[in-house]
Design a protein around this motif. Structure first.
Motif, PDB file in Angstrom:
ATOM      1  N   GLY A 160       1.439  -2.462   5.558  1.00  0.00           N
ATOM      2  CA  GLY A 160       0.594  -3.568   5.976  1.00  0.00           C
ATOM      3  C   GLY A 160      -0.430  -3.943   4.935  1.00  0.00           C
ATOM      4  O   GLY A 160      -1.538  -4.377   5.256  1.00  0.00           O
ATOM      5  N   VAL A 161      -0.089  -3.797   3.661  1.00  0.00           N
ATOM      6  CA  VAL A 161      -0.974  -4.159   2.553  1.00  0.00           C
ATOM      7  C   VAL A 161      -0.654  -5.585   2.110  1.00  0.00           C
ATOM      8  O   VAL A 161       0.520  -5.899   1.875  1.00  0.00           O
ATOM      9  N   LEU A 197      -9.193   0.956  -0.387  1.00  0.00           N
ATOM     10  CA  LEU A 197      -8.561   1.583   0.772  1.00  0.00           C
ATOM     11  C   LEU A 197      -9.513   1.678   1.949  1.00  0.00           C
ATOM     12  O   LEU A 197      -9.112   1.478   3.107  1.00  0.00           O
ATOM     13  N   LEU A 198     -10.782   1.981   1.698  1.00  0.00           N
ATOM     14  CA  LEU A 198     -11.759   2.055   2.781  1.00  0.00           C
ATOM     15  C   LEU A 198     -11.886   0.703   3.488  1.00  0.00           C
ATOM     16  O   LEU A 198     -11.936   0.632   4.725  1.00  0.00           O
ATOM     17  N   GLY A 199     -11.916  -0.372   2.707  1.00  0.00           N
ATOM     18  CA  GLY A 199     -11.980  -1.701   3.303  1.00  0.00           C
ATOM     19  C   GLY A 199     -10.719  -2.047   4.079  1.00  0.00           C
ATOM     20  O   GLY A 199     -10.790  -2.634   5.169  1.00  0.00           O
ATOM     21  N   LEU A 200      -9.561  -1.663   3.530  1.00  0.00           N
ATOM     22  CA  LEU A 200      -8.292  -1.945   4.199  1.00  0.00           C
ATOM     23  C   LEU A 200      -8.196  -1.197   5.526  1.00  0.00           C
ATOM     24  O   LEU A 200      -7.784  -1.767   6.553  1.00  0.00           O
ATOM     25  N   ILE A 201      -8.578   0.072   5.528  1.00  0.00           N
ATOM     26  CA  ILE A 201      -8.534   0.869   6.754  1.00  0.00           C
ATOM     27  C   ILE A 201      -9.460   0.284   7.815  1.00  0.00           C
ATOM     28  O   ILE A 201      -9.103   0.210   8.998  1.00  0.00           O
ATOM     29  N   ARG A 205      -8.368  -1.032  11.458  1.00  0.00           N
ATOM     30  CA  ARG A 205      -8.977  -0.460  12.666  1.00  0.00           C
ATOM     31  C   ARG A 205      -9.492  -1.582  13.573  1.00  0.00           C
ATOM     32  O   ARG A 205      -9.386  -1.506  14.797  1.00  0.00           O
ATOM     33  N   SER A 206     -10.025  -2.632  12.973  1.00  0.00           N
ATOM     34  CA  SER A 206     -10.559  -3.750  13.754  1.00  0.00           C
ATOM     35  C   SER A 206      -9.446  -4.638  14.299  1.00  0.00           C
ATOM     36  O   SER A 206      -9.577  -5.202  15.389  1.00  0.00           O
ATOM     37  N   SER A 233      -6.806   9.298   1.912  1.00  0.00           N
ATOM     38  CA  SER A 233      -5.959  10.060   1.002  1.00  0.00           C
ATOM     39  C   SER A 233      -4.481   9.839   1.292  1.00  0.00           C
ATOM     40  O   SER A 233      -3.667   9.719   0.368  1.00  0.00           O
ATOM     41  N   MET A 234      -4.105   9.772   2.576  1.00  0.00           N
ATOM     42  CA  MET A 234      -2.705   9.537   2.919  1.00  0.00           C
ATOM     43  C   MET A 234      -2.272   8.134   2.515  1.00  0.00           C
ATOM     44  O   MET A 234      -1.156   7.931   2.023  1.00  0.00           O
ATOM     45  N   ALA A 235      -3.160   7.139   2.716  1.00  0.00           N
ATOM     46  CA  ALA A 235      -2.830   5.774   2.295  1.00  0.00           C
ATOM     47  C   ALA A 235      -2.633   5.722   0.781  1.00  0.00           C
ATOM     48  O   ALA A 235      -1.711   5.073   0.275  1.00  0.00           O
ATOM     49  N   PHE A 236      -3.506   6.433   0.063  1.00  0.00           N
ATOM     50  CA  PHE A 236      -3.380   6.517  -1.401  1.00  0.00           C
ATOM     51  C   PHE A 236      -2.040   7.124  -1.791  1.00  0.00           C
ATOM     52  O   PHE A 236      -1.314   6.582  -2.642  1.00  0.00           O
TER      53      PHE A 236
END
Length: 403
Positions: A160-161, A197-201, A205-206, A233-236
């Motif tokens: 979903g990137v 990644l933090l922004g994507l997660i 979540r939203s 870390s898993m997304a990375f």
């Protein structure tokens, strides 16, 4: 050894003679990598297989040693994935990700991977690469125009990137993969990747969707769930491993087939041989040159060499899979090889979770490329093909072809 390892472009272009010498003279050998990290390099198949499953070699400690190259604020978010943990943490993480990254989910991707491959082939055809165009400098480029884009598009859709972000994370992962060759800019690339990644997660979540990243955020197992660092870390890991390895599997495979036209034509005429060809290509030119590092928690002995406690250990998958003690005529590409238990996907509890996806993408890629371009050939001599630097990833940096 009579000749020390020298990490030159000549070595990256063809590391096999050096690995052959290592297997024979010094199968467990101390080496200083280009980035300055000292490791004990293991090269024989039997030793590598034991080491890959040896609980005395810690992935967590190895990840900690590698994290010295990262900026401190981002070392934790990038070292909480499967490849950087030992049991029981590894067991827990693998159980959680296996709930959503299933063989069924991968197989459901087959039609979409076929669509993406077909579109890339049409784009490749439109860019040229005919014999006439090649003579005028118009050769097509298989790595940049096909091998890179297929796995990136697949992993982006799976996780979903947004596909428009691929240039950024491809640049960041390229820098981080080159770290083993002493490449610059690793802390900066890692920090940028973590921020992305933090922004994507947070966006997932939203507004969760039907993608794998949304599923990882939502997954539960008896009340257990991923922490924020573990999710990052898993997304990375999934983004990095989900495209880097398959890019080079396709590149390595096409290089091998283009330098062996009889095998190329045999495979083109009999697509039923493609699955076996993928396994043989994985063995012959593993896209992962060495497994991610481990650290000996106590003194360990392989063959007649003892590695001291606290030492870092690198396991060469590329060297192991050409060991003549395990594979007859190991330097030959043999479509009829029956016994092909290669180590390209690792072994033991860290066996590659994404192996089914890599196999699916490679099978579709080779079938489609050979069908679309029955007379494809290299636009340069094999000796002119340059290969990527670094002891983690093995593959050509470019592959100019006449279609």
């Amino acid at each position: 050894m009579t000749v020390p390892m020298q990490f030159t472009q000549e070595f990256w272009n063809n590391p096999h003679p050096v690995y052959a010498q290592l297997r024979q003279e010094a199968p467990v050998h101390p080496v200083t990598l280009p980035n300055g990290i000292e490791v004990w390099l293991i090269t024989r198949y039997a030793d590598c297989k034991v080491a890959l499953a040896d609980p005395r070699l810690s992935k967590r400690q190895g990840a900690g040693d590698n994290a010295r190259q990262l900026a401190r604020p981002v070392s934790t978010p990038l070292t909480r994935h499967l490849l950087a943990n030992d049991p029981p943490d590894h067991t827990r993480l693998r159980r959680l990700v296996s709930k959503v990254f299933t063989a069924r989910r991968v197989e459901e991707l087959r039609p979409r991977v076929g669509e993406l491959s077909a579109a890339l082939i049409e784009s490749l055809r439109a860019k040229g690469g005919t014999a006439e165009q090649s003579g005028k400098g118009g050769a097509a480029e298989l790595v940049e125009d096909y091998a890179v884009h297929l796995p990136i598009q697949v992993i982006c859709e799976l996780l979903g990137v947004p596909i428009e972000d691929q240039a950024d994370f491809r640049r960041w992962t390229g820098v981080m993969v080159s770290a083993s060759a002493g490449g610059p800019g690793v802390p900066e690339a890692a920090a940028a990747f973590v921020g992305y990644l933090l922004g994507l997660i947070e966006r997932k979540r939203s507004a969760p969707a039907g993608d794998l990243l949304s599923a990882l955020i939502a997954t539960r197992d008896e009340g257990d769930r991923f922490s924020e660092d573990e999710l990052t870390s898993m997304a990375f890991l999934l983004l990095l491993a989900g495209h880097e390895t398959t890019v080079n599997l396709i590149g390595n495979g096409m290089y091998t087939l283009l330098t062996q036209p009889e095998a190329y034509q045999r495979l083109r005429k009999d697509p039923s041989l493609v699955p076996a060809a993928v396994e043989e290509l994985l063995r012959l030119e593993s896209p992962v040159e060495t497994a991610t590092s481990r650290t000996a928690t106590e003194a360990v002995t392989y063959g007649d060499v003892t590695i001291p406690a606290g030492a870092m250990v690198a396991i060469s998958l590329l060297a192991a899979d050409r060991d003549p003690e395990r594979f007859p005529n190991p330097d030959a590409f043999d479509l009829d090889r029956a016994d092909n238990q290669h180590l390209a996907f690792g072994y033991g509890i860290h066996y590659c979770l994404g192996a089914p996806l890599a196999r699916l993408e490679a099978q579709i890629a080779f079938t489609d490329l050979l069908t679309a371009f029955p007379d494809m050939r290299l636009a340069v001599s094999p000796a002119e093909v340059a290969w990527r630097t670094g002891v983690l990833i093995h593959g050509p940096s470019a592959l100019p072809v006449t279609l």
